[in-house]
Design a protein around this motif. Structure first.
Motif, PDB file in Angstrom:
ATOM      1  N   ASP A 164       0.848  -1.195   0.000  1.00 53.93           N
ATOM      2  CA  ASP A 164       0.000   0.000   0.000  1.00 53.93           C
ATOM      3  C   ASP A 164       0.885   1.247   0.000  1.00 53.93           C
ATOM      4  N   PRO A 165       0.502   2.228  -0.845  1.00 52.30           N
ATOM      5  CA  PRO A 165       1.324   3.458  -0.851  1.00 52.30           C
ATOM      6  C   PRO A 165       1.175   4.206   0.478  1.00 52.30           C
ATOM      7  N   GLU A 166       2.244   4.815   0.925  1.00 49.33           N
ATOM      8  CA  GLU A 166       2.251   5.543   2.191  1.00 49.33           C
ATOM      9  C   GLU A 166       2.491   7.022   1.908  1.00 49.33           C
ATOM     10  N   ILE A 167       1.647   7.854   2.494  1.00 50.69           N
ATOM     11  CA  ILE A 167       1.810   9.301   2.319  1.00 50.69           C
ATOM     12  C   ILE A 167       2.517   9.839   3.561  1.00 50.69           C
ATOM     13  N   ASN A 168       3.666  10.418   3.332  1.00 43.93           N
ATOM     14  CA  ASN A 168       4.445  10.963   4.424  1.00 43.93           C
ATOM     15  C   ASN A 168       4.236  12.483   4.451  1.00 43.93           C
ATOM     16  N   LEU A 169       3.630  13.013   5.536  1.00 44.58           N
ATOM     17  CA  LEU A 169       3.311  14.441   5.627  1.00 44.58           C
ATOM     18  C   LEU A 169       4.408  15.266   6.287  1.00 44.58           C
TER      19      LEU A 169
ATOM     20  N   PHE B 186       6.152  17.764   3.941  1.00 42.00           N
ATOM     21  CA  PHE B 186       5.180  18.785   3.554  1.00 42.00           C
ATOM     22  C   PHE B 186       5.004  19.829   4.660  1.00 42.00           C
TER      23      PHE B 186
END
Length: 140
Positions: free
Chosen positions: A11-16, A19
Motif C-alpha cells: 500500500d502506498p504511504e503518504i508521508n506528511l 510537507f
C-alpha cells in the motif's frame, strides 16, 4: 525461490512530515519579510460636541489659542514668555476669592504643546476646573 504467480503489492504511504516542514519554512519567511509600517498610520477623526450652548457663566476665564501661537485671556492678547507668566495672567483675570472655570478654545491647527501650556498655567494658578470648547456638529 519464490514461484508465486501473484505479487503482493504494498500500500502506498503518504508521508506528511516533509510537507509540514516546507510549510513552516514558508510561514517563517513570510513572517520575517512582512513589513508592518502601514499599521502605524492611524486616521483619527476628532469628536464634535452635540449639545446646546451652555449659558455663559459669570465666573469663567476664556483662554483662546490660535494656530500662530497667540494667546488671549478673556479677549485680551497675552504675550507668552513662559507658563508662569500665563498663570499670572490667568490669576489677574480671575475675580478675587473665586474659583473660576477655565475654558480653553484652541484652533484646530494649534500645536498640542500650546494647549498643554494653558493646562499647566491653570494648574499653577490654582484653578482646578478646566474645560475645552468644542465645535458643534453642524458648524463645520
Amino acid at each position: 525461490m519464490n514461484f508465486r504467480k501473484g505479487r503482493r503489492r504494498e500500500d502506498p504511504e503518504i508521508n506528511l512530515i516533509p510537507f509540514i516542514d516546507v510549510l513552516l519554512v514558508i510561514l517563517i519567511f513570510l513572517m520575517v519579510s512582512t513589513t508592518y509600517s502601514k499599521f502605524t498610520e492611524l486616521q483619527i477623526t476628532l469628536p464634535t460636541a452635540d449639545a446646546q450652548k451652555a449659558v455663559e457663566q459669570p465666573n469663567q476665564i476664556d483662554v483662546t489659542v490660535d494656530a500662530k501661537g497667540n494667546y488671549t485671556v478673556n479677549g485680551q492678547p497675552v504675550s507668552f514668555r513662559d507658563v508662569a507668566g500665563l498663570a499670572a495672567s490667568l490669576k489677574a483675570a480671575a475675580k478675587p476669592g473665586s474659583d473660576p472655570v477655565v475654558i480653553v478654545n484652541a484652533d484646530q491647527f494649534a500645536m498640542h504643546q500650546m494647549v498643554v501650556n494653558v493646562m499647566e498655567a491653570a494648574r499653577l494658578a490654582g484653578f482646578e476646573r478646566l474645560t475645552f470648547a468644542a465645535q458643534t456638529g453642524g458648524g463645520k
